[in-house]
Motif scaffolding. Structure first.
Motif, PDB file in Angstrom:
ATOM      1  N   GLY A   1       0.653  -1.090  -0.122  1.00 11.41           N
ATOM      2  CA  GLY A   1       0.001   0.033  -0.007  1.00 11.41           C
ATOM      3  C   GLY A   1       0.907   1.260   0.026  1.00 11.41           C
ATOM      4  N   TRP A   2       1.945   1.448   0.793  1.00  7.53           N
ATOM      5  CA  TRP A   2       2.610   2.530   0.950  1.00  7.53           C
ATOM      6  C   TRP A   2       3.440   2.610  -0.480  1.00  7.53           C
ATOM      7  N   THR A   3       4.036   1.654  -0.851  1.00  3.56           N
ATOM      8  CA  THR A   3       5.005   1.771  -2.213  1.00  3.56           C
ATOM      9  C   THR A   3       3.787   2.070  -3.374  1.00  3.56           C
ATOM     10  N   VAL A   4       2.921   1.357  -3.580  1.00  2.00           N
ATOM     11  CA  VAL A   4       1.958   1.474  -4.889  1.00  2.00           C
ATOM     12  C   VAL A   4       1.204   3.108  -4.670  1.00  2.00           C
ATOM     13  N   SER A   5       0.894   3.350  -3.458  1.00  2.00           N
ATOM     14  CA  SER A   5       0.288   4.874  -3.372  1.00  2.00           C
ATOM     15  C   SER A   5       1.222   5.802  -3.425  1.00  2.00           C
ATOM     16  N   ALA A   6       2.555   5.705  -3.064  1.00  2.00           N
ATOM     17  CA  ALA A   6       3.669   6.840  -3.164  1.00  2.00           C
ATOM     18  C   ALA A   6       3.918   6.783  -4.437  1.00  2.00           C
TER      19      ALA A   6
ATOM     20  N   ARG B   1      -0.136   8.633   5.271  1.00  2.00           N
ATOM     21  CA  ARG B   1       0.849   9.412   5.871  1.00  2.00           C
ATOM     22  C   ARG B   1       0.052  10.193   7.055  1.00  2.00           C
ATOM     23  N   GLU B   2      -1.236  10.533   6.960  1.00  2.00           N
ATOM     24  CA  GLU B   2      -1.767  11.144   8.254  1.00  2.00           C
ATOM     25  C   GLU B   2      -1.903  10.117   9.252  1.00  2.00           C
ATOM     26  N   MET B   3      -2.453   8.823   9.146  1.00  2.00           N
ATOM     27  CA  MET B   3      -2.526   7.923  10.233  1.00  2.00           C
ATOM     28  C   MET B   3      -0.990   7.816  11.019  1.00  2.00           C
ATOM     29  N   HIS B   4       0.066   7.763  10.085  1.00  2.00           N
ATOM     30  CA  HIS B   4       1.390   7.824  10.926  1.00  2.00           C
ATOM     31  C   HIS B   4       1.718   8.978  11.439  1.00  2.00           C
ATOM     32  N   ALA B   5       1.295  10.078  11.047  1.00  2.00           N
ATOM     33  CA  ALA B   5       1.729  11.396  11.663  1.00  2.00           C
ATOM     34  C   ALA B   5       0.717  11.554  13.177  1.00  2.00           C
ATOM     35  N   LEU B   6      -0.528  10.940  12.941  1.00  2.00           N
ATOM     36  CA  LEU B   6      -1.486  10.997  14.242  1.00  2.00           C
ATOM     37  C   LEU B   6      -0.818  10.062  15.086  1.00  2.00           C
ATOM     38  N   ALA B   7      -0.178   9.111  14.843  1.00  2.00           N
ATOM     39  CA  ALA B   7       0.152   7.981  15.757  1.00  2.00           C
ATOM     40  C   ALA B   7       1.319   8.774  16.668  1.00  2.00           C
ATOM     41  N   ARG B   8       2.161   9.456  15.973  1.00  2.00           N
ATOM     42  CA  ARG B   8       3.149  10.192  16.623  1.00  2.00           C
ATOM     43  C   ARG B   8       3.050  11.240  17.476  1.00  2.00           C
ATOM     44  N   ALA B   9       1.644  11.902  17.467  1.00  2.00           N
ATOM     45  CA  ALA B   9       1.165  13.013  18.174  1.00  2.00           C
ATOM     46  C   ALA B   9       0.807  12.549  19.565  1.00  2.00           C
ATOM     47  N   ALA B  10       1.035  13.613  20.604  1.00  2.00           N
ATOM     48  CA  ALA B  10       0.448  13.255  22.051  1.00  2.00           C
ATOM     49  C   ALA B  10      -1.080  13.611  22.018  1.00  2.00           C
ATOM     50  N   ALA B  11      -1.489  12.658  22.810  1.00  2.00           N
ATOM     51  CA  ALA B  11      -2.931  12.845  23.161  1.00  2.00           C
ATOM     52  C   ALA B  11      -3.450  14.181  23.525  1.00  2.00           C
ATOM     53  N   PRO B  12      -4.511  14.712  22.846  1.00  2.00           N
ATOM     54  CA  PRO B  12      -5.247  15.812  23.230  1.00  2.00           C
ATOM     55  C   PRO B  12      -5.495  15.815  24.705  1.00  2.00           C
ATOM     56  N   ASP B  13      -5.703  17.054  25.190  1.00  2.00           N
ATOM     57  CA  ASP B  13      -6.247  17.187  26.557  1.00  2.00           C
ATOM     58  C   ASP B  13      -7.791  17.354  26.408  1.00  2.00           C
ATOM     59  N   VAL B  14      -8.456  16.501  25.931  1.00  2.00           N
ATOM     60  CA  VAL B  14      -9.985  16.308  25.904  1.00  2.00           C
ATOM     61  C   VAL B  14     -10.503  14.886  26.258  1.00  2.00           C
TER      62      VAL B  14
END
Length: 298
Positions: free
Chosen positions: A153-158, A224-237
């Motif tokens: 998926g990463w290879t074909v989409s990129a 790419r968005e899921m990868h970026a979200l996984a690296r973000a700290a949890a929101p204060d919500v």
């Protein structure tokens, strides 16, 4: 299925000129639940959620994202689910919330995000948009893939996106979450025949709402968005996440990892439920909406 409140439907416009369809169920005294739908979905599919929320005193709002429902679709083949970049959905969010503010929907505002709407919603929380509490249903914080499928998926989409093929249908996209042409047996959405038939009837009555598989560009941007979200700290919500034990579309491991690191988060497993946790049988839906209302009330 019981009839719910009649929505107030409007066309709204994003800052880059796209026309989106929005619906409001403005009556409520306990606040407003802003609903972020999943890929392939449309406003009509959220009328049951609006009914349950209205019965518990909440106003509601829903939107057709760009590229689906009756909102602007950029592809010549309107059945291909495409977006240039997941950040474009945040433009939709901004226009939608401006509309909710202009219509003075009751505060506090809360977020309910399902599947792809869970990824869009998590990004919105990280942007510190005005949501007091959040609920996620089978959020798309990862896709359920075998390791070799993930690499492919990463290879074909990129590669496809770099070659200018981002608007083409992703090869081998397989089953899509559009029930119109799918039998109930073996479906990944719900174990409840009545709710499956209800979703199927909506598409059959209004074929323009239907959407097929994702584009190469959608997949590249989503990964790419899921990868970026996984690296973000949890929101204060304060956040409640619902996940079926029979989930077959999004990655349960990604959800478990995220919720384990969310200080104000709780994960609730729903026994026997599939991807559409909030479209299971009537008793399950009633119990879960009671749970949601209790969470939103703090």
């Amino acid at each position: 299925m019981a009839e719910g409140p009649v929505p107030e439907a409007r066309w709204i416009e994003t800052r880059d000129g796209l026309r989106l369809r929005a619906a409001l169920w403005p009556e409520g005294t306990r606040g407003t639940v802003v609903m972020f739908q999943g890929r392939t979905e449309y406003i009509e599919k959220y009328s049951d959620a609006a009914r349950h929320l209205a019965e518990r005193g909440f106003a509601a709002a829903a939107l057709d994202w760009q590229g689906q429902g009756l909102s602007t679709r950029s592809q010549a083949d309107r059945r291909i689910g495409h977006v240039n970049d997941f950040n474009d959905f945040q433009t939709d969010v901004d226009a939608f919330l401006d509309h909710c503010a202009a219509r003075r929907l009751p505060r506090p505002w809360h977020l309910l995000g399902h599947s792809m709407g869970g990824a869009i919603g998590l990004r919105a929380l990280l942007r510190v948009l005005p949501f007091e509490r959040a609920v996620f249903s089978a959020p798309m914080w990862g896709l359920k893939m075998l390791p070799q499928q993930r690499i492919l998926g990463w290879t074909v989409s990129a590669l496809g996106s770099s070659l200018g093929l981002s608007g083409r249908l992703t090869p081998g996209s397989g089953k899509v979450a559009d029930p119109a042409s799918q039998p109930f047996e073996g479906n990944l959405l719900t174990s409840d025949p009545e709710m499956f038939a209800w979703m199927k009837a909506q598409i059959q009555a209004h074929p323009d709402l239907a959407l097929g598989g994702p584009s190469i560009g959608w997949l590249w941007s989503a990964l790419r968005e899921m990868h970026a979200l996984a690296r973000a700290a949890a929101p204060d919500v304060p956040t409640l996440t619902l996940l079926g034990t029979e989930e077959g579309i999004v990655d349960p491991d990604a959800i478990h990892v995220r919720m384990a690191s969310w200080p104000k988060g709780a994960l609730e497993m729903v026994e026997g439920a599939r991807h559409e946790v909030l479209m299971e049988g009537a008793a399950t839906r009633a119990r879960l909406y009671d749970r949601i209302a209790a969470h939103l009330d703090g």
